[in-house]
Design a protein around this motif. Sequence first.
Motif, PDB file in Angstrom:
ATOM      1  N   ASP A  21       0.699  -1.200   0.011  1.00 56.13           N
ATOM      2  CA  ASP A  21       0.184  -0.046   0.136  1.00 56.13           C
ATOM      3  C   ASP A  21       0.937   1.248  -0.067  1.00 56.13           C
ATOM      4  O   ASP A  21       0.455   2.466  -0.600  1.00 56.13           O
ATOM      5  CB  ASP A  21      -0.900  -0.031   1.100  1.00 56.13           C
ATOM      6  CG  ASP A  21      -1.992  -1.165   0.989  1.00 56.13           C
ATOM      7  OD1 ASP A  21      -2.819  -0.804   0.186  1.00 56.13           O
ATOM      8  OD2 ASP A  21      -1.916  -1.959   1.750  1.00 56.13           O
ATOM      9  N   ALA A  22       2.035   1.288   0.471  1.00 57.32           N
ATOM     10  CA  ALA A  22       2.828   2.264   0.567  1.00 57.32           C
ATOM     11  C   ALA A  22       4.208   2.205   0.842  1.00 57.32           C
ATOM     12  O   ALA A  22       4.611   1.051   1.520  1.00 57.32           O
ATOM     13  CB  ALA A  22       2.559   3.431   1.762  1.00 57.32           C
ATOM     14  N   VAL A  23       5.169   2.855   0.275  1.00 54.79           N
ATOM     15  CA  VAL A  23       6.732   2.835   0.830  1.00 54.79           C
ATOM     16  C   VAL A  23       6.852   3.886   1.772  1.00 54.79           C
ATOM     17  O   VAL A  23       6.411   4.908   1.811  1.00 54.79           O
ATOM     18  CB  VAL A  23       7.486   3.183  -0.431  1.00 54.79           C
ATOM     19  CG1 VAL A  23       8.905   3.280   0.055  1.00 54.79           C
ATOM     20  CG2 VAL A  23       7.390   2.248  -1.583  1.00 54.79           C
ATOM     21  N   VAL A  24       7.025   3.469   2.904  1.00 54.27           N
ATOM     22  CA  VAL A  24       7.383   4.242   4.127  1.00 54.27           C
ATOM     23  C   VAL A  24       8.481   4.936   4.184  1.00 54.27           C
ATOM     24  O   VAL A  24       8.675   6.166   4.638  1.00 54.27           O
ATOM     25  CB  VAL A  24       6.972   3.597   5.396  1.00 54.27           C
ATOM     26  CG1 VAL A  24       7.229   4.385   6.511  1.00 54.27           C
ATOM     27  CG2 VAL A  24       5.691   2.896   5.442  1.00 54.27           C
ATOM     28  N   ASP A  25       9.573   4.126   3.667  1.00 57.30           N
ATOM     29  CA  ASP A  25      11.076   4.622   3.957  1.00 57.30           C
ATOM     30  C   ASP A  25      11.793   3.932   2.888  1.00 57.30           C
ATOM     31  O   ASP A  25      11.646   2.636   2.743  1.00 57.30           O
ATOM     32  CB  ASP A  25      11.516   4.803   5.297  1.00 57.30           C
ATOM     33  CG  ASP A  25      13.054   5.336   5.462  1.00 57.30           C
ATOM     34  OD1 ASP A  25      12.984   6.365   4.951  1.00 57.30           O
ATOM     35  OD2 ASP A  25      13.619   4.745   6.361  1.00 57.30           O
ATOM     36  N   TRP A  26      12.866   4.478   2.460  1.00 56.04           N
ATOM     37  CA  TRP A  26      13.649   3.829   1.563  1.00 56.04           C
ATOM     38  C   TRP A  26      15.327   4.411   1.338  1.00 56.04           C
ATOM     39  O   TRP A  26      15.083   5.679   1.579  1.00 56.04           O
ATOM     40  CB  TRP A  26      13.161   3.510  -0.044  1.00 56.04           C
ATOM     41  CG  TRP A  26      13.064   4.531  -0.772  1.00 56.04           C
ATOM     42  CD1 TRP A  26      12.284   5.511  -0.777  1.00 56.04           C
ATOM     43  CD2 TRP A  26      14.194   4.789  -1.833  1.00 56.04           C
ATOM     44  NE1 TRP A  26      12.458   6.383  -1.644  1.00 56.04           N
ATOM     45  CE2 TRP A  26      13.658   5.940  -2.524  1.00 56.04           C
ATOM     46  CE3 TRP A  26      15.348   4.465  -2.299  1.00 56.04           C
ATOM     47  CZ2 TRP A  26      14.296   6.683  -3.586  1.00 56.04           C
ATOM     48  CZ3 TRP A  26      16.209   5.110  -3.397  1.00 56.04           C
ATOM     49  CH2 TRP A  26      15.333   6.179  -3.750  1.00 56.04           C
ATOM     50  N   SER A  27      16.137   3.867   1.047  1.00 59.79           N
ATOM     51  CA  SER A  27      17.600   4.128   1.178  1.00 59.79           C
ATOM     52  C   SER A  27      18.414   3.537  -0.081  1.00 59.79           C
ATOM     53  O   SER A  27      17.696   2.518  -0.446  1.00 59.79           O
ATOM     54  CB  SER A  27      18.113   4.364   2.227  1.00 59.79           C
ATOM     55  OG  SER A  27      18.523   2.919   2.547  1.00 59.79           O
ATOM     56  N   ALA A  29      20.184   1.198   0.755  1.00 54.33           N
ATOM     57  CA  ALA A  29      20.384  -0.190   1.298  1.00 54.33           C
ATOM     58  C   ALA A  29      19.129  -1.011   1.548  1.00 54.33           C
ATOM     59  O   ALA A  29      19.344  -2.070   1.621  1.00 54.33           O
ATOM     60  CB  ALA A  29      21.301   0.062   2.338  1.00 54.33           C
ATOM     61  N   ALA A  30      18.091  -0.288   1.913  1.00 54.06           N
ATOM     62  CA  ALA A  30      16.880  -0.969   2.174  1.00 54.06           C
ATOM     63  C   ALA A  30      15.363  -0.033   2.036  1.00 54.06           C
ATOM     64  O   ALA A  30      15.711   1.027   1.560  1.00 54.06           O
ATOM     65  CB  ALA A  30      17.034  -0.912   3.881  1.00 54.06           C
ATOM     66  N   ILE A  31      14.625  -0.926   2.076  1.00 51.91           N
ATOM     67  CA  ILE A  31      13.178  -0.187   1.801  1.00 51.91           C
ATOM     68  C   ILE A  31      12.486  -0.781   2.906  1.00 51.91           C
ATOM     69  O   ILE A  31      12.384  -1.928   3.414  1.00 51.91           O
ATOM     70  CB  ILE A  31      12.571  -0.616   0.412  1.00 51.91           C
ATOM     71  CG1 ILE A  31      11.507   0.149   0.206  1.00 51.91           C
ATOM     72  CG2 ILE A  31      12.532  -2.142   0.345  1.00 51.91           C
ATOM     73  CD1 ILE A  31      10.886  -0.007  -1.186  1.00 51.91           C
ATOM     74  N   THR A  32      11.334  -0.248   3.471  1.00 50.26           N
ATOM     75  CA  THR A  32      10.240  -0.406   4.193  1.00 50.26           C
ATOM     76  C   THR A  32       8.869  -0.176   3.596  1.00 50.26           C
ATOM     77  O   THR A  32       8.739   1.155   3.193  1.00 50.26           O
ATOM     78  CB  THR A  32      10.401   0.221   5.708  1.00 50.26           C
ATOM     79  OG1 THR A  32      11.752  -0.165   6.260  1.00 50.26           O
ATOM     80  CG2 THR A  32       9.415  -0.178   6.571  1.00 50.26           C
ATOM     81  N   CYS A  33       8.103  -0.988   3.655  1.00 47.67           N
ATOM     82  CA  CYS A  33       6.665  -0.667   3.136  1.00 47.67           C
ATOM     83  C   CYS A  33       5.565  -1.155   3.968  1.00 47.67           C
ATOM     84  O   CYS A  33       5.884  -1.892   5.027  1.00 47.67           O
ATOM     85  CB  CYS A  33       6.622  -1.513   1.780  1.00 47.67           C
ATOM     86  SG  CYS A  33       7.793  -1.397   0.438  1.00 47.67           S
ATOM     87  N   ARG A  34       4.533  -0.567   3.635  1.00 46.04           N
ATOM     88  CA  ARG A  34       3.262  -0.885   4.472  1.00 46.04           C
ATOM     89  C   ARG A  34       1.981  -1.690   3.659  1.00 46.04           C
ATOM     90  O   ARG A  34       2.251  -1.293   2.593  1.00 46.04           O
ATOM     91  CB  ARG A  34       2.664   0.475   4.864  1.00 46.04           C
ATOM     92  CG  ARG A  34       1.477   0.384   5.923  1.00 46.04           C
ATOM     93  CD  ARG A  34       0.745   1.423   6.471  1.00 46.04           C
ATOM     94  NE  ARG A  34       0.158   2.194   5.052  1.00 46.04           N
ATOM     95  CZ  ARG A  34       0.276   3.353   5.047  1.00 46.04           C
ATOM     96  NH1 ARG A  34       1.200   4.419   5.607  1.00 46.04           N
ATOM     97  NH2 ARG A  34      -0.269   4.011   3.933  1.00 46.04           N
ATOM     98  N   ALA A  35       1.607  -2.643   4.295  1.00 45.28           N
ATOM     99  CA  ALA A  35       0.638  -3.337   3.644  1.00 45.28           C
ATOM    100  C   ALA A  35      -0.629  -3.755   4.393  1.00 45.28           C
ATOM    101  O   ALA A  35      -0.456  -3.965   5.557  1.00 45.28           O
ATOM    102  CB  ALA A  35       1.129  -4.697   2.960  1.00 45.28           C
TER     103      ALA A  35
END
Length: 149
Positions: A21-27, A29-35
């Motif tokens: 549903d969303a990308v919350v944070d990314w760089s 090196a990494a990514i954090t998403c919401r579902a």
Amino acid sequence: MLDHAAIAARIPHQGNMCLLDAVVDWSEAAITCRAVSHADPANPLRAAGRLGAANGIEYAAQAMAVHGALLASAGDRPRQGYLTSVRSVQLHVARLDDLAGELAVHAERLSGDANHILYQFSLSHAGRCLLEGRAAVVLDADALKETRS
């Protein structure tokens, strides 16, 4: 932050098969998403009326795909990625569909080159790890086959 439509514009998964549903944070090196699609009765990964925890690997794979798309240079053709193996997967729950609220989907690039990437991934809910593991991704597998011929 990217919403569902922006994610769908960057990965091949469309309609209700686009699980994030969303990308919350990314760089780099990494990514954090919401579902939240894990709770949807129309989730295409459900079987026998439930969504088993192993389906979380697909959520992580989509996060990896979005990460790759975000890292690509503007104007570059998106590269097709293939999940070639998952290792050290630990399932800490039996199913995902019985969890109310959001899932956090995290993927971290551990190593890689132009055609092979190793990610570490996890899914969590309310601070509790649901599953974790590592995944190998090959980019443009058809192009690799052509160079070996």
